[in-house]
Scaffold this motif. Structure first.
Motif, short mmCIF file in Angstrom:
data_model
loop_
_atom_site.label_atom_id
_atom_site.label_comp_id
_atom_site.label_asym_id
_atom_site.label_seq_id
_atom_site.Cartn_x
_atom_site.Cartn_y
_atom_site.Cartn_z
N VAL A 91 11.19 21.50 -26.27
CA VAL A 91 11.02 21.41 -24.83
C VAL A 91 12.16 20.63 -24.19
O VAL A 91 12.72 21.03 -23.17
N VAL A 92 12.49 19.50 -24.78
CA VAL A 92 13.54 18.63 -24.22
C VAL A 92 14.81 18.84 -25.03
O VAL A 92 14.97 18.27 -26.11
N ARG A 93 15.74 19.63 -24.50
CA ARG A 93 16.89 20.05 -25.30
C ARG A 93 18.19 19.35 -24.93
O ARG A 93 19.14 19.39 -25.68
N ARG A 94 18.26 18.71 -23.79
CA ARG A 94 19.53 18.08 -23.40
C ARG A 94 19.27 17.00 -22.35
O ARG A 94 18.15 16.83 -21.86
N GLY A 95 20.30 16.25 -22.07
CA GLY A 95 20.22 15.23 -21.02
C GLY A 95 19.73 13.88 -21.54
O GLY A 95 19.51 13.66 -22.74
N ARG A 96 19.53 12.96 -20.61
CA ARG A 96 19.12 11.60 -20.96
C ARG A 96 17.74 11.57 -21.60
O ARG A 96 17.48 10.78 -22.51
N LEU A 97 16.85 12.44 -21.13
CA LEU A 97 15.51 12.49 -21.71
C LEU A 97 15.55 12.86 -23.19
O LEU A 97 14.74 12.38 -23.99
N ARG A 98 16.51 13.70 -23.54
CA ARG A 98 16.68 14.09 -24.94
C ARG A 98 17.02 12.87 -25.80
O ARG A 98 16.47 12.67 -26.88
N TRP A 99 17.91 12.02 -25.30
CA TRP A 99 18.29 10.83 -26.05
C TRP A 99 17.13 9.84 -26.16
O TRP A 99 16.94 9.19 -27.19
N ILE A 100 16.35 9.74 -25.11
CA ILE A 100 15.17 8.88 -25.17
C ILE A 100 14.20 9.39 -26.23
O ILE A 100 13.62 8.62 -27.01
N LEU A 101 14.04 10.70 -26.29
CA LEU A 101 13.15 11.31 -27.28
C LEU A 101 13.67 11.06 -28.70
O LEU A 101 12.89 10.78 -29.62
N VAL A 102 14.98 11.14 -28.87
CA VAL A 102 15.57 10.90 -30.20
C VAL A 102 15.29 9.47 -30.65
O VAL A 102 14.90 9.22 -31.80
N VAL A 103 15.50 8.50 -29.75
CA VAL A 103 15.25 7.11 -30.09
C VAL A 103 13.77 6.89 -30.41
O VAL A 103 13.41 6.20 -31.38
N LEU A 104 12.89 7.49 -29.60
CA LEU A 104 11.45 7.36 -29.84
C LEU A 104 11.09 7.94 -31.20
O LEU A 104 10.30 7.37 -31.95
N PHE A 105 11.66 9.08 -31.53
CA PHE A 105 11.41 9.71 -32.82
C PHE A 105 11.83 8.79 -33.96
O PHE A 105 11.11 8.61 -34.95
N GLN A 106 13.02 8.18 -33.82
CA GLN A 106 13.52 7.29 -34.86
C GLN A 106 12.58 6.09 -35.05
O GLN A 106 12.26 5.71 -36.17
N VAL A 107 12.17 5.49 -33.93
CA VAL A 107 11.33 4.29 -34.01
C VAL A 107 9.97 4.61 -34.65
O VAL A 107 9.50 3.90 -35.54
N VAL A 108 9.34 5.70 -34.18
CA VAL A 108 8.01 6.05 -34.70
C VAL A 108 8.08 6.43 -36.17
O VAL A 108 7.22 6.04 -36.98
N THR A 109 9.12 7.16 -36.54
CA THR A 109 9.25 7.58 -37.94
C THR A 109 9.56 6.39 -38.85
O THR A 109 9.04 6.30 -39.97
N LEU A 110 10.38 5.46 -38.38
CA LEU A 110 10.62 4.23 -39.14
C LEU A 110 9.32 3.46 -39.35
O LEU A 110 9.05 2.94 -40.43
N LEU A 111 8.51 3.39 -38.28
CA LEU A 111 7.22 2.71 -38.39
C LEU A 111 6.32 3.41 -39.40
O LEU A 111 5.66 2.77 -40.23
N ALA A 112 6.29 4.74 -39.36
CA ALA A 112 5.45 5.50 -40.28
C ALA A 112 5.89 5.29 -41.73
O ALA A 112 5.06 5.14 -42.63
N VAL A 113 7.21 5.27 -41.96
CA VAL A 113 7.72 5.03 -43.31
C VAL A 113 7.36 3.62 -43.78
O VAL A 113 6.96 3.41 -44.93
N LEU A 114 7.50 2.65 -42.89
CA LEU A 114 7.17 1.27 -43.23
C LEU A 114 5.69 1.14 -43.59
O LEU A 114 5.33 0.52 -44.60
N VAL A 115 4.82 1.72 -42.76
CA VAL A 115 3.38 1.65 -43.01
C VAL A 115 3.02 2.33 -44.33
O VAL A 115 2.26 1.80 -45.14
N THR A 116 3.59 3.52 -44.56
CA THR A 116 3.29 4.28 -45.78
C THR A 116 3.71 3.52 -47.03
O THR A 116 2.95 3.45 -48.01
#
Length: 627
Positions: free
Chosen positions: A55-80
């Motif tokens: 859905v979000v393919r470009r622009g500033r919102l895309r970068w925000i989504l990338v950072v959010l993805f990184q943070v949540v996935t890092l948290l998931a890996v840490l918890v696991t």
């Protein structure tokens, strides 16, 4: 670049945990049933991010989504990864309650992580976090060049709204299935069969918004001892009183309760001229809770913490009572004050003097557990204090630590033996053997100082310890007899010359009334819940117990009938301890729904009442002040 490795990583760790279960049977269908929540969660997680990025393919919102993805996935890996390590080490499931308990005691937890987590765990965690942080950027760069090579700009810009929407709806459906997938298999904790990220993050959020289902608390009976005091009688005899707190010591692992196991020969010999409680139990399998029950004669709060806070114990304890009768009071411990900030609890118990390992000379003494040193480190401070105060009656407690998880007493100055084939169990039993040597040294010190004949000694385990007998290790949530049943021996020269037994169900709360009767005092302006072990115990007595983790498990025993309620984690259990002392055969199916409901409702009412007695009411899974 991250999602597929994340799925493989998560499922691999879960399968390794399944293989560690004591009920592991290698069956594919059984394994799949235990990991299906993880499978649904992982697939839903993948589709969620695929849909969002579509859905979000470009622009500033895309970068925000990338950072959010990184943070949540890092948290998931840490918890696991943390959940995997925690289960491998303890046999228990990491959940939001456990983590919320850790935060206030961060200084206490760090040494455990640094000392007990193996190097392989740190390598695994570091590698997973590095890949999660850097892998997507490298993989995206490579895949982008390969995917768009030879494709026209028109093809690149084609996007359907319905495809990402379908991904998102499917992701939500799979996420919902992951919540429902945990099976109710007998002997298997449903928390284990739930994805660890759900246990820690999503279940934590759910507990914060769900009303507690406890019944009406009823009268605050525990506050009956809030204003208690002692009155002398013609039988009053001001003997010294010494409590010896045997860390993580279960009844089945010491010689007086298991003649075939020669771990504690000195304690066994002492028991022959002592009062031995045959079926003594803890209320909550945790050191700080046992300390409240023994010293204060009340059932402790069934959740972590209040005993460390100001006015956190709603009763007057032995130290309070005896100080008013001219006693000096002192608390010795071989462990660090960093464990639970224990000095705060000791002050609440009423002790005047306090000696932790920080105040003792540690040169030449061995570290034998996560928090402190071998018990002989207490002997010199004890001797110095006793010499200075032997002219008056005194009340002293010696809190040991060598039985605590870590079991680092092998080898030690008193030698080691082969008590068991399992390495960890053998180390534990050798630690109890060391504690037996300390008990002998302490008794010898009292004899040398001329104090032995005029002293009442109380030896008690603060809780048991699990070694996988029911899939649990250590103690906090081990609700079976290996976690609850303890040694309790009262030795007083001139009493119990030929050895006596207190038959029937007894509790740590019975120690205070027993000691007071032996001293010849009466309690005025208050009442304690326990029974003196100098008299026959009620045959119809019911003992009730709680795990330390909120909403994990409760249990009760009446006669030889034991009932265990696991909330929604696994089916209820009933055992006949007279026929099945190891609790191997669940006979709950022989009882009617009405009987099981009656047991459960009784435990929930008790649970609420005890916590209300401590000035708190559990709402939404958390403790709130009742002021």
């Amino acid at each position: 670049g991250t999602l597929i490795p994340f799925v493989v990583f998560d499922l691999t760790l879960k399968i390794l945990d399944v293989a560690k279960l004591p009920t592991y049977n290698s069956g594919f269908a059984w394994t799949l049933e235990l990991i299906q929540s993880d499978v649904f969660f992982d697939l839903g997680y993948v589709l969620l991010w695929v849909g969002l990025f579509a859905v979000v393919r470009r622009g500033r919102l895309r970068w925000i989504l990338v950072v959010l993805f990184q943070v949540v996935t890092l948290l998931a890996v840490l918890v696991t990864t943390c959940a995997h390590w925690y289960f491998q080490e303890t046999g228990a499931v990491l959940d939001s309650d456990t983590i919320s308990e850790w935060f206030p005691k961060f200084k206490e937890i760090v040494p455990i992580l640094v000392h007990d987590a193996p190097l392989s765990t740190w390598v695994l965690l570091l590698g997973a976090l590095l890949y999660t942080a850097l892998g997507p950027w490298l993989a995206t760069f490579a895949l982008k060049r390969w995917w768009w090579r030879g494709r026209s700009p028109a093809v690149r810009s084609e996007t359907s709204f319905f495809a990402p929407l379908g991904f998102l709806l499917l992701a939500l459906s799979l996420g919902y299935l992951s919540l429902l997938a945990a099976p109710n298999l007998a002997g298997t904790n449903a928390l284990f069969a739930t994805d660890p990220f759900i246990n820690v993050v999503l279940m934590g959020a759910e507990k914060a918004t769900t009303e507690d289902d406890n019944l009406d608390a009823g009268p605050a009976g525990g506050k009956r001892a809030a204003h208690a005091a002692l009155a002398e009688t013609p039988q009053t005899e001001k003997r010294n009183v010494v409590l010896v707190h045997l860390e993580s010591t279960r009844a089945q692992s010491v010689t007086p309760y298991n003649e075939g196991l020669k771990t504690t020969p000195f304690l066994d010999e002492l028991a022959k001229s002592s009062l031995l409680a045959e079926r003594a139990h803890v209320v909550v399998p945790r050191s700080s809770k046992a300390t409240v029950a023994v010293n204060c004669g009340i059932e402790p709060a069934l959740y972590p913490g209040p005993e460390f806070g100001p006015e956190g114990i709603p009763a007057r304890c032995l130290a309070h009572l005896l100080k008013e009768q001219g006693y000096r009071t002192v608390f010795f411990t071989s462990v660090s004050n960093a464990m639970d900030n224990f000095w705060d609890e000791v002050k609440n118990l009423g002790y005047e003097d306090y000696y932790s390992s920080e105040s003792m000379n540690s040169e030449g003494f061995q570290v034998t557990n996560t928090f402190g040193y071998e018990e002989d480190i207490m002997l010199k401070p004890s001797e110095e204090w006793l010499r200075a105060h032997k002219d008056k009656p005194f009340f002293a407690e010696y809190m040991t630590g060598t039985g605590h998880y870590g079991y680092e007493c092998v080898p030690n100055r008193y030698g080691t033996q082969d008590f068991a084939e399992d390495e960890q169990l053998n180390r534990y039993l050798n630690c109890l053997h060391y504690l037996d040597s300390f008990v002998k040294n302490l008794i010898d010190q009292y004899k040398e100082l001329g104090l032995y004949e005029n002293t009442i000694f109380v030896f008690f385990g603060d809780r048991g310890e699990g070694f996988g007998e029911h899939g649990r290790f250590m103690h906090g949530d081990t609700i079976w007899e290996e976690g609850l049943r303890i040694p309790l021996i009262i030795h007083a020269p001139g009493w119990f010359t030929n050895g006596e037994q207190a038959r029937g169900l007894s509790s740590e709360t019975d120690i205070l009334p027993t000691v007071l009767e032996m001293l010849g005092y009466e309690v005025k302006d208050g009442e304690y819940a326990g029974y003196s072990l100098l008299h026959p115990l009620p045959e119809d007595r019911t003992l009730r117990f709680s795990c330390i983790t909120n909403r994990m498990c409760l249990a009760s025993i009446k006669g030889s009938e034991k009932y265990i309620y696991h909330y929604d984690h696994q089916p209820e259990e009933v055992f006949d301890l007279s026929e099945d002392p190891l609790e191997e055969h669940n006979i709950a199916s022989l009882y009617s729904k009405e009987e099981l409901d009656r047991w459960r409702e009784d435990l929930l009412a008790w649970y609420t009442r005890v916590n209300a007695e401590h000035g708190d009411i559990l709402l939404n899974g958390s403790a709130y002040s009742g002021e």
